[in-house]
Design an enzyme around this catalytic site. Structure first.
Site, PDB file in Angstrom:
ATOM      1  N   TYR A 110       0.834  -1.206   0.000  1.00  0.00           N
ATOM      2  CA  TYR A 110       0.000   0.000   0.000  1.00  0.00           C
ATOM      3  C   TYR A 110       0.870   1.257   0.000  1.00  0.00           C
ATOM      4  O   TYR A 110       0.707   2.138  -0.857  1.00  0.00           O
ATOM      5  CB  TYR A 110      -0.914  -0.013   1.219  1.00  0.00           C
ATOM      6  CG  TYR A 110      -1.892   1.136   1.283  1.00  0.00           C
ATOM      7  CD1 TYR A 110      -2.930   1.244   0.369  1.00  0.00           C
ATOM      8  CD2 TYR A 110      -1.786   2.117   2.270  1.00  0.00           C
ATOM      9  CE1 TYR A 110      -3.834   2.299   0.426  1.00  0.00           C
ATOM     10  CE2 TYR A 110      -2.687   3.168   2.341  1.00  0.00           C
ATOM     11  CZ  TYR A 110      -3.703   3.258   1.412  1.00  0.00           C
ATOM     12  OH  TYR A 110      -4.597   4.303   1.485  1.00  0.00           O
ATOM     13  N   GLY A 120      -0.674   1.683  23.340  1.00  0.00           N
ATOM     14  CA  GLY A 120      -1.761   2.650  23.237  1.00  0.00           C
ATOM     15  C   GLY A 120      -1.272   4.080  23.282  1.00  0.00           C
ATOM     16  O   GLY A 120      -2.057   5.028  23.195  1.00  0.00           O
ATOM     17  N   GLU A 154       4.107   1.801  -0.727  1.00  0.00           N
ATOM     18  CA  GLU A 154       4.923   2.012  -1.918  1.00  0.00           C
ATOM     19  C   GLU A 154       4.064   2.127  -3.181  1.00  0.00           C
ATOM     20  O   GLU A 154       4.426   2.829  -4.131  1.00  0.00           O
ATOM     21  CB  GLU A 154       5.952   0.887  -2.077  1.00  0.00           C
ATOM     22  CG  GLU A 154       6.990   0.842  -0.952  1.00  0.00           C
ATOM     23  CD  GLU A 154       8.004   1.976  -1.006  1.00  0.00           C
ATOM     24  OE1 GLU A 154       7.694   3.065  -1.524  1.00  0.00           O
ATOM     25  OE2 GLU A 154       9.131   1.767  -0.516  1.00  0.00           O
ATOM     26  N   THR A 185       0.187   7.714  18.472  1.00  0.00           N
ATOM     27  CA  THR A 185      -0.788   8.775  18.216  1.00  0.00           C
ATOM     28  C   THR A 185      -1.306   8.730  16.782  1.00  0.00           C
ATOM     29  O   THR A 185      -0.639   8.248  15.874  1.00  0.00           O
ATOM     30  CB  THR A 185      -0.176  10.169  18.460  1.00  0.00           C
ATOM     31  OG1 THR A 185       0.854  10.416  17.500  1.00  0.00           O
ATOM     32  CG2 THR A 185       0.372  10.293  19.872  1.00  0.00           C
ATOM     33  N   SER A 207     -13.586   2.228  13.866  1.00  0.00           N
ATOM     34  CA  SER A 207     -14.682   1.267  13.701  1.00  0.00           C
ATOM     35  C   SER A 207     -14.518   0.093  14.657  1.00  0.00           C
ATOM     36  O   SER A 207     -15.500  -0.391  15.234  1.00  0.00           O
ATOM     37  CB  SER A 207     -14.762   0.781  12.250  1.00  0.00           C
ATOM     38  OG  SER A 207     -13.504   0.365  11.775  1.00  0.00           O
ATOM     39  N   PHE A 222     -13.130   0.095  17.696  1.00  0.00           N
ATOM     40  CA  PHE A 222     -13.501   0.522  19.050  1.00  0.00           C
ATOM     41  C   PHE A 222     -15.008   0.735  19.182  1.00  0.00           C
ATOM     42  O   PHE A 222     -15.620   0.335  20.178  1.00  0.00           O
ATOM     43  CB  PHE A 222     -12.771   1.820  19.412  1.00  0.00           C
ATOM     44  CG  PHE A 222     -11.328   1.642  19.816  1.00  0.00           C
ATOM     45  CD1 PHE A 222     -10.743   0.398  19.884  1.00  0.00           C
ATOM     46  CD2 PHE A 222     -10.547   2.750  20.153  1.00  0.00           C
ATOM     47  CE1 PHE A 222      -9.408   0.237  20.262  1.00  0.00           C
ATOM     48  CE2 PHE A 222      -9.221   2.611  20.536  1.00  0.00           C
ATOM     49  CZ  PHE A 222      -8.653   1.352  20.587  1.00  0.00           C
TER      50      PHE A 222
END
Length: 323
Positions: free
Chosen positions: A153, A215, A155, A218, A197, A199
């Site tokens: 994706y 977690g 490259e 960012t 989606s 979560f």
């Protein structure tokens, strides 16, 4: 007079028009009275997404894979949004993902050349890889692993930018390149593996939220209506504004902060559970949108809490999930 007005209506081709971003873009273009041709192979897009538009006389659907050349006439503008965009989707068939980015770029650019049409490429923040510069300006060349599991994706999109830029220089074609950062909102697929989606669905089902890594990594989350507005504004610029231009929300959140907001908005007794971080997953991602502000007079309007409320409502209604 009426006949002359009808002749000025632009015909816009949206490749990938039945996907998440594509559907929302098609809806916005129809609202602005464009004639819209939705082109999709339905690899990730769905007929359900575009069903409400099917009765609009200005809306046409063509099932087609952009890896194969196509011949359409009287096209004024082309948006290329046709590529699987989440890791779960684009890693299913990595070679197909690369072909979609590279062969698809050639085929749509040739179509634009024959029609003398403007063409916009939706590139991605993934071209920056796991960035060593933060936030990421368009001048940053990125830190991408060319042989990693995300490379098909990353490259593929980087190569597509090269192809678009060369059509600009070699043929004088009017091209636009948008680098899209994390986007969310209605019409997202529930099972595409994206963090919002994931979560939201887990919280609505009162399941623990799956957090990968600590977690503390960012992301910057842009609501879909803001992104669509940015794409349309970029397409409307003059020929000199070819991009690339970052389109995303510069407000940065940790994944844990996102989880806490969604748990609060949905309610229930959901907690978080931790899993190992996928290979080459970026530790931070935030757009520098200085160019978008100056060139497009664009910046996001929907804050994260408001956008998440609308997204939660969409999934709750779609799947009859209510806490």
């Amino acid at each position: 007079m009426e006949h002359n007005l009808m002749k000025t209506v632009k015909t816009v081709l949206v490749a990938g028009g039945a996907g998440f971003i594509g559907t929302n873009l098609c809806e916005a273009l129809l609202e602005q009275n464009y004639k819209v041709i939705c082109l999709d192979n339905f690899f990730t897009g769905t007929l359900e997404n575009i069903a409400p538009m099917q009765e609009n006389k200005n809306f046409t659907v063509i099932e087609h894979d952009i890896c194969t050349p196509l011949d359409l006439k009287n096209i004024d503008e082309i948006y290329n949004i046709a590529c699987p965009a989440s890791p779960i989707q684009y890693q299913k068939d990595p070679l197909f993902t690369i072909k979609t980015s590279v062969l698809g770029a050639f085929n749509l650019l040739e179509l634009a050349r024959k029609n003398r049409a403007k063409i916009l490429q939706t590139s991605t923040s993934e071209v920056y890889g796991d960035p060593t510069i933060h936030p990421q300006p368009e001048s940053y060349w990125g830190n991408v692993n060319p042989i990693g599991p995300r490379a098909c994706y990353d490259e593929g999109k980087r190569c597509a930018e090269t192809i678009f830029t060369n059509y600009l220089h070699q043929y004088g074609l009017e091209v636009k390149i948008a680098r899209i950062f994390n986007t969310y909102g209605p019409k997202m697929q529930a099972n595409d593996g994206r963090v919002v989606s994931n979560f939201v669905i887990q919280a609505l089902q009162n399941q623990d939220l799956s957090v990968y890594g600590t977690g503390n990594q960012t992301r910057s989350f842009c609501y879909i209506s803001d992104l669509v507005d940015g794409l349309i504004k970029l397409m409307a610029t003059d020929k000199e504004c070819s991009g690339p231009i970052n389109l995303g929300n510069p407000n940065e959140f940790t994944i844990m902060e996102l989880a806490k907001i969604i748990i609060e908005l949905v309610g229930g007794t959901t907690h978080t559970v931790f899993h190992s971080l996928p290979i080459d997953d970026p530790k931070q991602r935030r757009p520098d949108i200085t160019l978008a502000k100056t060139k497009l007079n664009w910046q996001p309007q929907v804050d994260l809490r408001d956008g998440l409320k609308r997204t939660i409502e969409y999934f709750a209604n779609k799947f009859s999930l209510h806490n």
